[in-house]
Design a protein around this motif. Structure first.
Motif, PDB file in Angstrom:
ATOM      1  N   LEU A 214       0.840  -1.204   0.000  1.00  0.00           N
ATOM      2  CA  LEU A 214       0.000   0.000   0.000  1.00  0.00           C
ATOM      3  C   LEU A 214       0.877   1.258   0.000  1.00  0.00           C
ATOM      4  CD1 LEU A 214      -2.936   1.105   0.243  1.00  0.00           C
ATOM      5  CD2 LEU A 214      -2.597   1.089   2.718  1.00  0.00           C
ATOM      6  N   PHE A 215       1.894   1.276   0.847  1.00  0.00           N
ATOM      7  CA  PHE A 215       2.794   2.431   0.911  1.00  0.00           C
ATOM      8  C   PHE A 215       3.697   2.514  -0.317  1.00  0.00           C
ATOM      9  CE2 PHE A 215       1.705   1.816   5.400  1.00  0.00           C
ATOM     10  CZ  PHE A 215       1.412   3.117   5.773  1.00  0.00           C
ATOM     11  N   TYR A 216       4.200   1.368  -0.787  1.00  0.00           N
ATOM     12  CA  TYR A 216       5.078   1.368  -1.958  1.00  0.00           C
ATOM     13  C   TYR A 216       4.370   1.950  -3.190  1.00  0.00           C
ATOM     14  CZ  TYR A 216       7.874  -2.104   0.662  1.00  0.00           C
ATOM     15  OH  TYR A 216       8.621  -2.768   1.589  1.00  0.00           O
ATOM     16  N   LEU A 217       3.191   1.422  -3.497  1.00  0.00           N
ATOM     17  CA  LEU A 217       2.496   1.777  -4.731  1.00  0.00           C
ATOM     18  C   LEU A 217       1.950   3.202  -4.695  1.00  0.00           C
ATOM     19  CD1 LEU A 217       0.608  -1.578  -5.459  1.00  0.00           C
ATOM     20  CD2 LEU A 217       2.726  -0.739  -6.480  1.00  0.00           C
ATOM     21  N   GLU A 218       1.380   3.582  -3.564  1.00  0.00           N
ATOM     22  CA  GLU A 218       0.835   4.940  -3.479  1.00  0.00           C
ATOM     23  C   GLU A 218       1.953   5.982  -3.482  1.00  0.00           C
ATOM     24  OE1 GLU A 218      -3.393   3.896  -1.230  1.00  0.00           O
ATOM     25  OE2 GLU A 218      -1.800   4.907  -0.108  1.00  0.00           O
ATOM     26  N   GLY A 219       3.086   5.680  -2.861  1.00  0.00           N
ATOM     27  CA  GLY A 219       4.229   6.594  -2.903  1.00  0.00           C
ATOM     28  C   GLY A 219       4.783   6.743  -4.306  1.00  0.00           C
ATOM     29  N   ALA A 220       4.872   5.643  -5.049  1.00  0.00           N
ATOM     30  CA  ALA A 220       5.379   5.688  -6.428  1.00  0.00           C
ATOM     31  C   ALA A 220       4.450   6.505  -7.328  1.00  0.00           C
ATOM     32  CB  ALA A 220       5.531   4.272  -6.975  1.00  0.00           C
ATOM     33  N   LEU A 221       3.143   6.352  -7.144  1.00  0.00           N
ATOM     34  CA  LEU A 221       2.178   7.124  -7.928  1.00  0.00           C
ATOM     35  C   LEU A 221       2.345   8.618  -7.657  1.00  0.00           C
ATOM     36  CD1 LEU A 221      -0.285   7.209  -9.804  1.00  0.00           C
ATOM     37  CD2 LEU A 221      -1.734   6.873  -7.783  1.00  0.00           C
ATOM     38  N   THR A 222       2.590   8.979  -6.416  1.00  0.00           N
ATOM     39  CA  THR A 222       2.781  10.386  -6.053  1.00  0.00           C
ATOM     40  C   THR A 222       3.995  10.981  -6.766  1.00  0.00           C
ATOM     41  OG1 THR A 222       1.767  10.057  -3.880  1.00  0.00           O
ATOM     42  CG2 THR A 222       3.231  11.946  -4.122  1.00  0.00           C
ATOM     43  N   VAL A 223       5.103  10.251  -6.805  1.00  0.00           N
ATOM     44  CA  VAL A 223       6.315  10.745  -7.464  1.00  0.00           C
ATOM     45  C   VAL A 223       6.064  10.953  -8.957  1.00  0.00           C
ATOM     46  CG1 VAL A 223       8.706  10.186  -8.068  1.00  0.00           C
ATOM     47  CG2 VAL A 223       7.849   9.695  -5.770  1.00  0.00           C
ATOM     48  N   PHE A 224       5.355  10.040  -9.592  1.00  0.00           N
ATOM     49  CA  PHE A 224       5.056  10.164 -11.022  1.00  0.00           C
ATOM     50  C   PHE A 224       4.232  11.422 -11.319  1.00  0.00           C
ATOM     51  CE2 PHE A 224       1.940   9.409 -14.445  1.00  0.00           C
ATOM     52  CZ  PHE A 224       2.816   9.310 -15.520  1.00  0.00           C
ATOM     53  N   VAL A 225       3.194  11.674 -10.531  1.00  0.00           N
ATOM     54  CA  VAL A 225       2.351  12.859 -10.740  1.00  0.00           C
ATOM     55  C   VAL A 225       3.150  14.132 -10.481  1.00  0.00           C
ATOM     56  CG1 VAL A 225       0.309  14.094  -9.931  1.00  0.00           C
ATOM     57  CG2 VAL A 225       0.224  11.617 -10.241  1.00  0.00           C
ATOM     58  N   ALA A 226       4.072  14.095  -9.516  1.00  0.00           N
ATOM     59  CA  ALA A 226       4.899  15.268  -9.212  1.00  0.00           C
ATOM     60  C   ALA A 226       5.733  15.674 -10.426  1.00  0.00           C
ATOM     61  CB  ALA A 226       5.811  14.974  -8.020  1.00  0.00           C
ATOM     62  N   ILE A 227       6.284  14.699 -11.122  1.00  0.00           N
ATOM     63  CA  ILE A 227       7.083  14.997 -12.317  1.00  0.00           C
ATOM     64  C   ILE A 227       6.219  15.657 -13.383  1.00  0.00           C
ATOM     65  CG2 ILE A 227       8.425  13.954 -14.187  1.00  0.00           C
ATOM     66  CD1 ILE A 227       9.272  11.774 -12.159  1.00  0.00           C
ATOM     67  N   CYS A 228       5.002  15.159 -13.558  1.00  0.00           N
ATOM     68  CA  CYS A 228       4.081  15.747 -14.546  1.00  0.00           C
ATOM     69  C   CYS A 228       3.700  17.178 -14.160  1.00  0.00           C
ATOM     70  CB  CYS A 228       2.819  14.900 -14.661  1.00  0.00           C
ATOM     71  SG  CYS A 228       3.090  13.219 -15.258  1.00  0.00           S
ATOM     72  N   ALA A 229       3.534  17.429 -12.859  1.00  0.00           N
ATOM     73  CA  ALA A 229       3.060  18.733 -12.387  1.00  0.00           C
ATOM     74  C   ALA A 229       4.034  19.859 -12.698  1.00  0.00           C
ATOM     75  CB  ALA A 229       2.792  18.677 -10.882  1.00  0.00           C
ATOM     76  N   VAL A 230       5.318  19.555 -12.791  1.00  0.00           N
ATOM     77  CA  VAL A 230       6.316  20.583 -13.099  1.00  0.00           C
ATOM     78  C   VAL A 230       5.985  21.284 -14.409  1.00  0.00           C
ATOM     79  CG1 VAL A 230       8.751  20.985 -13.660  1.00  0.00           C
ATOM     80  CG2 VAL A 230       8.136  19.416 -11.815  1.00  0.00           C
ATOM     81  N   PHE A 231       5.461  20.545 -15.366  1.00  0.00           N
ATOM     82  CA  PHE A 231       5.197  21.080 -16.703  1.00  0.00           C
ATOM     83  C   PHE A 231       3.775  21.632 -16.849  1.00  0.00           C
ATOM     84  CE2 PHE A 231       8.262  17.589 -16.932  1.00  0.00           C
ATOM     85  CZ  PHE A 231       9.350  18.257 -17.480  1.00  0.00           C
ATOM     86  N   ILE A 232       2.959  21.531 -15.816  1.00  0.00           N
ATOM     87  CA  ILE A 232       1.559  21.929 -15.911  1.00  0.00           C
ATOM     88  C   ILE A 232       1.224  23.138 -15.042  1.00  0.00           C
ATOM     89  CG2 ILE A 232      -0.827  21.175 -15.541  1.00  0.00           C
ATOM     90  CD1 ILE A 232       0.119  18.301 -16.093  1.00  0.00           C
ATOM     91  N   LEU A 233       1.693  23.148 -13.808  1.00  0.00           N
ATOM     92  CA  LEU A 233       1.313  24.203 -12.862  1.00  0.00           C
ATOM     93  C   LEU A 233       1.781  25.581 -13.320  1.00  0.00           C
ATOM     94  CD1 LEU A 233       1.932  22.814  -9.252  1.00  0.00           C
ATOM     95  CD2 LEU A 233      -0.240  23.580 -10.219  1.00  0.00           C
ATOM     96  N   PRO A 234       0.982  26.623 -13.073  1.00  0.00           N
ATOM     97  CA  PRO A 234       1.428  27.993 -13.336  1.00  0.00           C
ATOM     98  C   PRO A 234       2.251  28.524 -12.173  1.00  0.00           C
ATOM     99  CG  PRO A 234      -0.822  28.057 -12.542  1.00  0.00           C
ATOM    100  CD  PRO A 234      -0.434  26.592 -12.637  1.00  0.00           C
ATOM    101  N   ASP A 235       2.992  29.601 -12.414  1.00  0.00           N
ATOM    102  CA  ASP A 235       3.617  30.348 -11.333  1.00  0.00           C
ATOM    103  C   ASP A 235       2.676  31.499 -10.974  1.00  0.00           C
ATOM    104  OD1 ASP A 235       6.017  28.833 -11.041  1.00  0.00           O
ATOM    105  OD2 ASP A 235       6.715  29.670 -12.937  1.00  0.00           O
ATOM    106  N   PHE A 236       3.199  32.626 -10.539  1.00  0.00           N
ATOM    107  CA  PHE A 236       2.375  33.790 -10.260  1.00  0.00           C
ATOM    108  C   PHE A 236       2.184  34.601 -11.548  1.00  0.00           C
ATOM    109  CE2 PHE A 236       4.250  33.640  -5.712  1.00  0.00           C
ATOM    110  CZ  PHE A 236       3.351  32.637  -5.372  1.00  0.00           C
ATOM    111  N   PRO A 237       1.206  35.495 -11.588  1.00  0.00           N
ATOM    112  CA  PRO A 237       0.968  36.252 -12.835  1.00  0.00           C
ATOM    113  C   PRO A 237       2.204  36.946 -13.387  1.00  0.00           C
ATOM    114  CG  PRO A 237      -0.855  36.590 -11.323  1.00  0.00           C
ATOM    115  CD  PRO A 237       0.174  35.797 -10.567  1.00  0.00           C
ATOM    116  N   SER A 238       3.046  37.465 -12.507  1.00  0.00           N
ATOM    117  CA  SER A 238       4.214  38.206 -12.976  1.00  0.00           C
ATOM    118  C   SER A 238       5.383  37.309 -13.370  1.00  0.00           C
ATOM    119  CB  SER A 238       4.673  39.188 -11.892  1.00  0.00           C
ATOM    120  OG  SER A 238       4.995  38.497 -10.692  1.00  0.00           O
TER     121      SER A 238
END
Length: 486
Positions: A214-238
Motif C-alpha cells: 500500500l505504501f510502496y504503490l501509493e508513494g510511487a504514484l505520487t512521485v510520477f504525478v509530481a514529475i508531470c506537475a512541473v510542466f503543468i502548474l502555473p507560477d504567479f501572474p508576474s
C-alpha cells in the motif's frame, strides 16, 4: 478607436486637466470591453485547466497521509507491534511536522514566485518518504517517516491556497477552493477503494505484506504525478512564462480591480519578514485560526472513518468500500455550497448551515446502533467538510493585502488548525467503541465552538465595512469600494 468613441470623448464636459483616453475606457489596452471579456474567458479557461492538477495532487496528499488508517486492521499494527496509544501517536506526529513547516514554506513560496517548481519538488519528496514507510519494522521507524512526511507535505495545501489567491477574484475563489478541497474529500473515497484493492490482492506478493505494498504503490504514484506537475502548474501572474503580454496585464489588472490595489509590490513595505510581522500581530488571524482548529477537531473522524464504518458489522473489505459514498456525497455538497456562496457573495450562513447538519449526524450516531441510521449519520458528518471549504474561501477574502501577509495568514491558519488533528488523533480509542459516544460528543463541542467564533468574526467584519463606508462618505467618494464578504 472608432468614430463613436471619439464622439463620446468630445461630448464629455471640459476638464482643467488633460484626460487620458484610457481613463475613459479602462479596457482600451485590451481592445475594449468585449475584447477584454473574451480574453478573460480564455485566460480563466487556461488557468482552470492547468490548476486542475492541484486536485489530483491533493488527492494523493491525503491518500499518502491517511493510508495508515486503512492499513490499521490489515497487518500494520500487528507487524509493528503497536499499542492503541502508539498508533494514535503515529497519526498525530505527522501534524507536528506539518505545523512546523507551514509558515516558512509559504514565505519561501511568496519570495521565489515559482510554485511550478517548489510544489512538485516537495510532492516528489513526500512520495518517496511515504514509500519508505513500507520498509519500517518498528514503532520508531514508522514515527520518523510519518514526522518527515508531514514536514514536507506542509508545503502543498497552504501553498495551493495562496497560489489560487494570486489568480482568482473574490467572486471566483470560493468555487475554485471548493474544487481544490474536493481533492481532500474525494481522497477519502478514492483512497479507501484503492486501499481495498491493494490490501486484498497484494498480500505476500514478493514476500511483502499487503499493507507494505500500500505504501510502496501509493508513494510511487505520487512521485510520477509530481514529475508531470512541473510542466503543468502555473507560477504567479508576474512570473508565469506561458502567458501572452495581454494575458499577463489582464491577470494583474483583475487582482488590482478586485481589492482596489495591485497584488504584487504595491502594498508591500519593509523587508522579507514584514508580512510575517503583520500577520502575527493581527488578532483576527489567530481568532480565525482557532475557529478553524475547533472545526478540525470535529472532523477528526476522517482518519478513523474505516474504523467507524467497521462498526456497521461488515467484513474489512466491505467496510472500506462503504467509506466511499459518504465522501462522494460530501464532495457534491461542497461543490454546490461553494458555488452558491460565490453567487450570493455570502459566507457565514453557508458555513454554519453545513456544520449544523454535521452536528445532527453526530447526535444520530450517539443515539442509536441501528445500521441504517448510523450509515446515514456518516453522510451527514462527512458533509461538514463543505462548511470548512467555504470557511477557507472566507479566509482569502478576509486577509487580502499585502500578499506577503496573506501568504503567512494562510500558513498560520492552516498550520494552527492542524493542532485539531493532533488532538483529534487521541479521541477515538478502541475502548470507546463501538458507540464512540464520547468521541462524537467532543465533535459536537468542536462544531459548536467554531459556529460561535465564526459569528464573532462576522460581527468584526461588519464593523470594518461600516468604517470603510464612513471613510468613503468623508472623502466624498460615491462609488462603492472594497468590502469584506460576510
Amino acid at each position: 478607436m472608432s468614430i463613436s468613441q471619439y464622439s463620446d470623448s468630445a461630448s464629455l464636459p471640459p476638464s482643467k486637466e488633460d484626460v487620458d483616453p484610457e481613463d475613459i475606457d479602462p479596457d482600451a489596452e485590451f481592445g475594449g470591453l468585449a475584447a477584454r471579456k473574451e480574453l478573460e474567458r480564455k485566460l480563466l479557461w487556461k488557468l482552470d485547466l492547468r490548476m486542475s492538477i492541484l486536485v489530483l495532487i491533493y488527492i494523493l496528499n491525503y491518500v499518502d497521509r491517511n493510508n495508515a488508517g486503512a492499513a490499521r486492521s490489515r497487518g500494520l499494527v500487528a507487524d509493528l507491534h503497536l499499542t492503541d496509544q502508539q498508533f494514535a501517536t503515529l497519526l498525530s506526529i505527522l501534524y507536528v511536522g506539518y505545523i512546523i513547516m507551514q509558515i516558512p514554506s509559504n514565505m519561501f513560496l511568496n519570495f521565489t514566485g515559482k510554485p511550478s517548481l517548489y510544489l512538485p519538488a516537495c510532492m516528489a519528496v513526500w512520495g518517496m518518504i511515504s514509500a519508505l514507510t513500507g520498509i519500517t519494522t518498528n514503532f520508531t521507524g514508522a514515527v520518523i517517516t510519518r514526522f518527515f512526511l508531514g514536514f514536507i507535505e506542509a508545503a502543498f495545501f497552504p501553498g495551493a491556497l495562496f497560489l489560487l489567491s494570486k489568480w482568482y477574484k473574490r467572486t471566483e475563489i470560493g468555487f475554485r477552493t471548493a474544487i481544490l478541497y474536493c481533492g481532500n474529500i474525494i481522497s477519502n473515497a478514492f483512497g479507501a477503494l484503492l486501499a481495498s484493492g491493494i490490501l486484498r490482492g497484494m498480500n505476500n506478493v514478493l514476500g511483502h505484506a499487503a499493507w507494505r505494498w500500500l505504501f510502496y504503490l501509493e508513494g510511487a504514484l505520487t512521485v510520477f504525478v509530481a514529475i508531470c506537475a512541473v510542466f503543468i502548474l502555473p507560477d504567479f501572474p508576474s512570473t508565469t512564462k506561458w502567458l501572452s503580454d495581454d494575458e499577463r496585464r489582464l491577470a494583474l489588472k483583475r487582482m488590482e480591480e478586485d481589492a482596489g490595489v495591485g497584488d504584487q509590490k504595491e502594498t508591500e513595505q519593509g523587508g522579507f519578514a514584514h508580512g510575517l510581522y503583520l500577520a502575527v500581530t493581527d488578532w483576527t488571524v489567530w481568532w480565525f485560526a482557532m475557529a478553524v482548529n475547533a472545526v478540525v477537531v470535529s472532523l477528526s473522524f476522517n482518519a478513523y472513518f474505516p474504523t467507524l464504518s467497521a462498526t456497521l458489522g461488515y467484513n474489512p473489505t466491505v467496510s472500506l468500500v462503504l467509506v466511499a459514498p459518504p465522501f462522494a456525497f460530501a464532495a457534491i455538497v461542497a461543490f454546490c455550497l461553494c458555488r452558491h456562496s460565490d453567487y450570493k457573495q455570502e459566507r457565514f450562513y453557508h458555513i454554519i448551515g453545513s456544520w449544523i447538519v454535521g452536528i445532527i449526524g453526530f447526535i444520530i450516531a450517539i443515539s442509536t446502533m441501528n445500521t441504517a441510521a448510523r450509515y446515514v449519520s456518516l453522510f451527514l458528518m462527512a458533509q461538514t467538510y463543505a462548511g470548512l471549504v467555504v470557511m477557507l474561501a472566507w479566509m482569502n477574502n478576509s486577509f487580502p493585502r499585502p500578499p506577503s501577509k496573506r501568504a503567512v495568514c494562510v500558513a498560520i491558519i492552516n498550520g494552527f488548525s492542524q493542532l485539531g488533528n493532533v488532538a483529534g488523533s487521541y479521541i477515538w480509542p478502541l475502548s470507546w467503541g463501538p458507540t464512540y459516544r464520547y468521541s462524537y460528543s467532543i465533535c459536537i463541542a468542536g462544531s459548536g465552538t467554531a459556529i460561535i467564533m465564526a459569528w464573532v468574526f462576522k460581527q468584526h467584519l461588519i464593523s470594518l465595512n461600516k468604517k470603510l463606508e464612513r471613510e468613503e462618505q468623508e472623502k466624498g467618494i460615491k462609488e462603492k469600494g472594497f468590502r469584506y464578504l460576510l
